[in-house]
Design a protein around this motif. Sequence first.
Motif: not given
Ligand code: GLU
Length: 325
Positions: A38-40, A62-63, A81, A113, A144-145, A189
Amino acid sequence: MKVSTRLLAAFLGGLLLSGPVAAQDEEPLVIATASPSGVYHVVGRALCRTLEMPCRAQPTDGSSANLRALRRGELKLAFAQSDLHLYATLGTEGFQKDGPDESLRSVFSLHNEPFTLVARRDAGIHRLEDITGHNVNIGNPGSGQRGTMLRLMDAEGWSRSDFSSIHHLPADQQALELCHGNIDAMVYTVGHPNASVAKAIRLCDAVLVDVEGDIVDLLVDAYPYFTRAWIPADLYGPDQPAVHTFGVKATLVASADTDPDVVYRLVAAVFDDFERFKASHPALGVLTPEEMIRDGLTAPLHKGALRYYRERGWIEEDGMVPETD
Ligand code: GLU
């Protein structure tokens, strides 16, 4: 004999004088991210690079998992998120059983996102409604997704029985399963571009699908943390059209117990050399400090962050964001 006694004394003295202190000093700051694809995780590593202290970006589920671990005192800093950040603060939706999290603190928000739907080209999925009856990956527990997808399914009135099968794969496995035909569609997401979506499109000719319709309109109109979002054309290849969907924001969160000096140093490192930080991922390119301390944040600002924002004159003593022309 004399020498070895002296050496031993020096060694023990050294241990006593600097041992425990040095060990504590070297304890790296852990920034909890999400899937390595992911981007995180990319941004978490960039945050660590800007800091002049030992620091490590840690992949997680994740989130939702991050927000829960933060509350249990197992984390100091994490990505989350903005929708789940709000649910955790207020103790709503998936966080109802946990109750409101009074110890959750905001540091700043980051990139958008977009809720991203990727389908196999031959699956016959051309719009959101088409995913019913198919094999769909809604994301691993804690991601998060999965939180956003469950909210969307709830709004659509869809249950698991509306799908041929529901899968719980993490982001770094879903592209491959899509390629192998084990799932027809996956959701994520996430900021763009990212490795998981790139893999699905490049390796198995998958397509991005618009996520639009009455229910999405309703969600965006009713809940301020959902906004319209889009993925620009050609980001993943020359034939990829622009995609319209809805989305949330990535946020960086801490616990009220997280050391204010550490948060201050992190925030200062980001904003003192903001252009360098933004260059660490294309999704960060459009960020402005003004939006980052205002949008997507439900929990109160962490006091280490607040100290820096006040010093810069971005937030007044009363906690208000000053009016700008
Ligand atoms: N939005 C995703 C999450 O919370 C992660 C996205 C990412 O890793 O960039 O789980």
